[in-house]
Design a protein around this motif. Structure first.
Motif, PDB file in Angstrom:
ATOM      1  N   UNK A 130      29.846  52.447  41.662  1.00  0.00           N
ATOM      2  CA  UNK A 130      30.448  53.562  40.941  1.00  0.00           C
ATOM      3  C   UNK A 130      31.269  52.802  40.305  1.00  0.00           C
ATOM      4  N   UNK A 131      32.150  53.524  39.688  1.00  0.00           N
ATOM      5  CA  UNK A 131      33.304  52.682  38.312  1.00  0.00           C
ATOM      6  C   UNK A 131      34.857  52.338  39.132  1.00  0.00           C
ATOM      7  N   UNK A 132      35.215  52.993  40.256  1.00  0.00           N
ATOM      8  CA  UNK A 132      35.732  52.858  41.383  1.00  0.00           C
ATOM      9  C   UNK A 132      35.882  51.813  42.701  1.00  0.00           C
ATOM     10  N   UNK A 133      34.688  51.567  42.661  1.00  0.00           N
ATOM     11  CA  UNK A 133      33.952  50.553  43.798  1.00  0.00           C
ATOM     12  C   UNK A 133      33.922  49.156  42.339  1.00  0.00           C
ATOM     13  N   UNK A 134      33.720  49.269  41.211  1.00  0.00           N
ATOM     14  CA  UNK A 134      33.597  48.074  40.347  1.00  0.00           C
ATOM     15  C   UNK A 134      35.142  47.364  39.602  1.00  0.00           C
ATOM     16  N   UNK A 135      35.642  49.346  39.812  1.00  0.00           N
ATOM     17  CA  UNK A 135      37.495  48.125  39.475  1.00  0.00           C
ATOM     18  C   UNK A 135      38.508  47.632  40.746  1.00  0.00           C
ATOM     19  N   UNK A 136      37.588  47.915  41.985  1.00  0.00           N
ATOM     20  CA  UNK A 136      38.059  47.546  43.089  1.00  0.00           C
ATOM     21  C   UNK A 136      38.186  46.174  43.199  1.00  0.00           C
ATOM     22  N   UNK A 137      36.428  46.342  42.971  1.00  0.00           N
ATOM     23  CA  UNK A 137      36.350  44.772  43.478  1.00  0.00           C
ATOM     24  C   UNK A 137      36.429  43.456  41.762  1.00  0.00           C
ATOM     25  N   UNK A 138      36.129  44.190  41.229  1.00  0.00           N
ATOM     26  CA  UNK A 138      36.967  43.227  40.209  1.00  0.00           C
ATOM     27  C   UNK A 138      39.078  42.905  40.052  1.00  0.00           C
ATOM     28  N   UNK A 139      39.440  43.634  40.804  1.00  0.00           N
ATOM     29  CA  UNK A 139      41.012  43.478  40.784  1.00  0.00           C
ATOM     30  C   UNK A 139      40.858  42.738  42.232  1.00  0.00           C
ATOM     31  N   UNK A 140      39.969  42.605  43.413  1.00  0.00           N
ATOM     32  CA  UNK A 140      39.911  41.986  44.374  1.00  0.00           C
ATOM     33  C   UNK A 140      39.904  40.369  43.827  1.00  0.00           C
ATOM     34  N   UNK A 141      39.142  40.540  42.996  1.00  0.00           N
ATOM     35  CA  UNK A 141      38.562  39.507  41.921  1.00  0.00           C
ATOM     36  C   UNK A 141      39.141  38.372  41.437  1.00  0.00           C
ATOM     37  N   UNK A 142      39.865  38.860  41.154  1.00  0.00           N
ATOM     38  CA  UNK A 142      41.158  38.470  39.377  1.00  0.00           C
ATOM     39  C   UNK A 142      42.546  37.958  40.662  1.00  0.00           C
ATOM     40  N   UNK A 143      42.852  39.165  41.830  1.00  0.00           N
ATOM     41  CA  UNK A 143      43.322  38.787  42.504  1.00  0.00           C
ATOM     42  C   UNK A 143      43.307  37.555  43.332  1.00  0.00           C
ATOM     43  N   UNK A 144      42.110  37.081  43.775  1.00  0.00           N
ATOM     44  CA  UNK A 144      41.919  35.701  44.041  1.00  0.00           C
ATOM     45  C   UNK A 144      41.850  34.820  43.446  1.00  0.00           C
ATOM     46  N   UNK A 145      41.655  34.451  42.224  1.00  0.00           N
ATOM     47  CA  UNK A 145      41.502  34.005  41.173  1.00  0.00           C
ATOM     48  C   UNK A 145      43.394  33.634  41.461  1.00  0.00           C
ATOM     49  N   UNK A 146      44.123  34.621  40.699  1.00  0.00           N
ATOM     50  CA  UNK A 146      45.114  33.945  40.869  1.00  0.00           C
ATOM     51  C   UNK A 146      45.629  33.377  41.872  1.00  0.00           C
ATOM     52  N   UNK A 147      45.396  33.968  42.774  1.00  0.00           N
ATOM     53  CA  UNK A 147      46.263  33.417  43.902  1.00  0.00           C
ATOM     54  C   UNK A 147      45.389  32.021  44.746  1.00  0.00           C
TER      55      UNK A 147
END
Length: 200
Positions: A130-147
């Motif tokens: 759902x929208x929330x899961x995709x949003x949270x997943x991409x935020x987490x993935x993007x955060x891991x990339x930056x980190x």
């Protein structure tokens, strides 16, 4: 610099990873349909990630790297096709872009960092999309990339270089979340059954 010493080996590392990945598909994903679809999608999606990553490149001389929009495609592929293809296309495609455009010294690090990004996003959204899961997943993935890039840059260039890269890497992540995650959500809603059957 120490990171440039990696460049001569980058191509061979990427080739080895590709061979291991396809061996995994053929050995552990033995069904003919799964293997054929997995090989085809992995190759095509990795190529698309590489092309999008190369489309816009803004050099960052301080760390001998570049800002790009490749995370949009990494996130889109992961949302649509799951963790296995997401990890391969994200890592391999992004690393190939590094090698082709003269940033081979970054390729092994990119392989791991973008591969983890694709895997995490693909894994979470394959369980719930759902929208929330995709949003949270991409935020987490993007955060891991930056980190991930931050840790490498601290080790190689020190705190100054690493901190200077945060805005550019964060911009890449946000672009990926908005465009890649947003498109992934819209597309998946429309053809969910087809996409679920293609996830490996």
């Amino acid at each position: 610099m120490a990171i440039e010493a990696v460049a001569p080996y980058a191509k061979w590392i990427i080739i080895a990873v590709a061979v291991l990945y396809f061996a995994y598909l053929f050995i552990l994903k033995k069904r003919v349909f799964e293997v054929a679809v997995g090989v085809a999608l992995s190759g095509v999606m990795a190529a698309l990630v590489a092309v999008v990553t190369m489309a816009i490149q803004v050099p960052t001389p301080l760390t001998s790297g570049y800002i790009n929009i490749g995370d949009t495609m990494v996130m889109l592929v992961a949302v649509l096709f799951g963790p296995t293809i997401g990890a391969f296309a994200g890592g391999f495609g992004s690393a190939m872009a590094d090698i082709i455009t003269g940033y081979a010294h970054w390729a092994p690090f990119t392989l791991v960092i973008k591969g983890v990004e694709g895997f995490v996003i693909g894994y979470i959204t394959s369980k719930k999309d759902d929208f929330t899961a995709i949003l949270l997943a991409t935020i987490l993935g993007g955060g891991l990339m930056v980190l991930g890039y931050f840790f490498v840059e601290v080790y190689v260039y020190g705190w100054g270089g690493a901190i200077a890269e945060i805005p550019g890497n964060t911009l890449q992540a946000v672009t990926g979340i908005v465009v890649g995650g947003g498109l992934g959500h819209v597309i998946k809603r429309r053809i969910k059954d087809v996409l679920v059957s293609l996830q490996i």
